[in-house]
Design an enzyme around this catalytic site. Structure first.
Site, short mmCIF file in Angstrom:
data_model
loop_
_atom_site.label_atom_id
_atom_site.label_comp_id
_atom_site.label_asym_id
_atom_site.label_seq_id
_atom_site.Cartn_x
_atom_site.Cartn_y
_atom_site.Cartn_z
N HIS A 50 73.93 57.23 -13.12
CA HIS A 50 73.13 58.53 -12.37
C HIS A 50 74.15 59.59 -12.27
O HIS A 50 73.69 60.84 -12.08
CB HIS A 50 72.70 58.10 -10.95
CG HIS A 50 71.69 56.72 -11.06
ND1 HIS A 50 72.18 55.41 -10.51
CD2 HIS A 50 70.54 56.81 -11.02
CE1 HIS A 50 71.20 54.67 -10.54
NE2 HIS A 50 69.89 55.47 -10.91
N GLN A 74 55.80 51.44 -7.74
CA GLN A 74 56.14 50.95 -9.34
C GLN A 74 56.87 49.76 -9.08
O GLN A 74 57.32 49.06 -10.34
CB GLN A 74 57.08 51.99 -9.90
CG GLN A 74 58.47 51.91 -9.33
CD GLN A 74 59.09 53.10 -9.78
OE1 GLN A 74 59.04 54.22 -9.74
NE2 GLN A 74 60.22 52.90 -10.68
N VAL A 190 74.80 55.78 -20.72
CA VAL A 190 76.22 55.58 -20.12
C VAL A 190 76.43 54.20 -20.21
O VAL A 190 75.63 53.41 -19.58
CB VAL A 190 76.43 56.16 -18.90
CG1 VAL A 190 77.83 56.03 -18.43
CG2 VAL A 190 76.16 57.62 -18.87
N ARG A 201 70.72 46.97 -11.74
CA ARG A 201 70.65 45.55 -11.84
C ARG A 201 71.88 44.75 -12.33
O ARG A 201 72.08 43.45 -12.14
CB ARG A 201 69.52 45.03 -12.68
CG ARG A 201 68.19 45.71 -12.16
CD ARG A 201 67.00 45.00 -12.77
NE ARG A 201 65.84 45.43 -11.93
CZ ARG A 201 64.96 46.15 -11.97
NH1 ARG A 201 64.76 46.12 -13.25
NH2 ARG A 201 63.87 46.48 -11.10
O1 PAF Z 1 64.30 55.68 -12.92
C1 PAF Z 1 63.99 55.48 -11.73
O2 PAF Z 1 64.94 55.27 -11.06
C2 PAF Z 1 62.71 55.59 -11.35
O3 PAF Z 1 61.70 55.12 -12.09
C3 PAF Z 1 62.32 57.05 -10.73
C4 PAF Z 1 62.31 57.93 -11.96
C5 PAF Z 1 63.44 57.47 -9.71
C6 PAF Z 1 60.94 57.10 -10.32
O4 PAF Z 1 60.72 56.17 -9.18
#
Ligand code: PAF
Length: 307
Positions: A50, A74, A190, A201
């Site tokens: 990130h 999701q 990365v 995870r």
């Molecule tokens: O990749 C992720 O962390 C998620 O799928 C995202 C793009 C933040 C959408 O919730």
């Protein structure tokens, strides 16, 4: 001594829009164009993957917004929504060091008032393959929240990581199909020094599992080398990777497939040309994914992906 400024933490859409209007005006250039806004959407539990997206965002625009939202839409029934790591204080400390301007941390009620409305973005046929087959509805939920974030933030660019290759493909398709006025930038995967692709995870892996999980990137790397040497078509590259992964009993392969970069559909066994090899496996209780581009040409090339 450098004094770091904590990003503005904003939880509501109204406040976020007001803050960004203010920041755009404050960063207006001499020619009148407002400062560029770059969005990095995340679900928090930030790791070096990130942070590489955030650094890239910092170099692309005047205003960097990171969203942290564990999107319930999701996650399927029985998935790890409640167990998903939430580490807001640590995340904000990291984002402070990277000079992020705004962290958007909405609640589920803010994003989905009255339980979420009825409208969804539907991912289409590719959304039910591969990760979508393992996680029904996942990509509809992901595209729905990404389109909402794009509408809420109004960014010039949104950053995504290549590790989630199917997510990247579907977001790019959505942006093209729905004529969204935003650029999607994709940053390379990365990896840990071992080659293991970084993931929120990975923290669930026991040391023996983390060691076995390295076979995923080793398999992909070997396939990439075989492709670049001109010795492998799609089927041979897959056999190469499969043999390496199968040597690790702790790794339960879900899929290992070569897809066409333009359709994301599996290629023919003898396919030659650009492609991407994707892998998903359960290591212990942890589902991991990884991928690598393949240059499947009969002539040797110098383009093997170093993993
Ligand atoms: O990749 C992720 O962390 C998620 O799928 C995202 C793009 C933040 C959408 O919730």
């Amino acid at each position: 001594m450098t004094v770091l400024t904590r990003p503005e933490l904003i939880g509501t859409i109204t406040e976020l829009r007001a803050a960004l209007d203010r920041d755009r005006a404050a960063t207006r250039r001499a020619d009148g164009t407002p400062g560029r806004v770059v969005l990095v959407p995340t679900m928090g539990a930030l790791h070096a993957g990130h942070l590489s997206l955030v650094r890239r965002a910092r170099s692309r625009g005047e205003i960097v917004v990171v969203s942290i939202f564990v999107n319930p839409l999701q996650f399927g029934a029985g998935e790890d929504l409640d167990a998903y790591p939430r580490t807001l204080d640590a995340d904000v400390a990291l984002l402070t060091e990277l000079g992020v301007d705004v962290v958007f941390v909405p609640t589920a009620d803010e994003m989905y008032p009255a339980g979420g409305g009825l409208t969804r973005v539907v991912a289409g046929p590719v959304g039910s393959l591969l990760e979508g087959a393992a996680r029904p509805g996942h990509f509809d939920g992901m595209l729905t929240v990404v389109s909402k974030l794009i509408n809420i933030v109004g960014p010039d660019t949104v950053m995504f990581g290549q590790k989630d290759a199917q997510q990247v493909f579907l977001v790019q398709r959505m942006v093209a199909d729905l004529n969204l006025r935003v650029a999607i930038e994709v940053a390379p995967i990365v990896r840990e020094p071992s080659g293991l692709a970084l993931s929120s995870r990975n923290r669930y892996l026991e040391p023996s599992e983390a060691e076995a999980a390295v076979s995923l990137s080793e398999g992909l790397g070997a396939a990439s080398v075989a492709a670049a040497l001109g010795t492998a078509d799609a089927a041979a590259a897959t056999r190469t990777a499969r043999a390496i992964i199968a040597a690790r009993p702790l790794v339960k392969l879900d899929y290992l497939v070569v897809v066409h970069p333009e359709t994301f559909l599996p290629v023919e066994a003898q396919h030659r040309g650009p492609a991407r090899m994707l892998v998903a496996a359960l290591v212990g209780h942890t589902r991991l994914i990884d991928n690598v581009p393949l240059d499947l040409n009969p002539e040797p090339r110098a383009t093997a992906q170093k993993i």
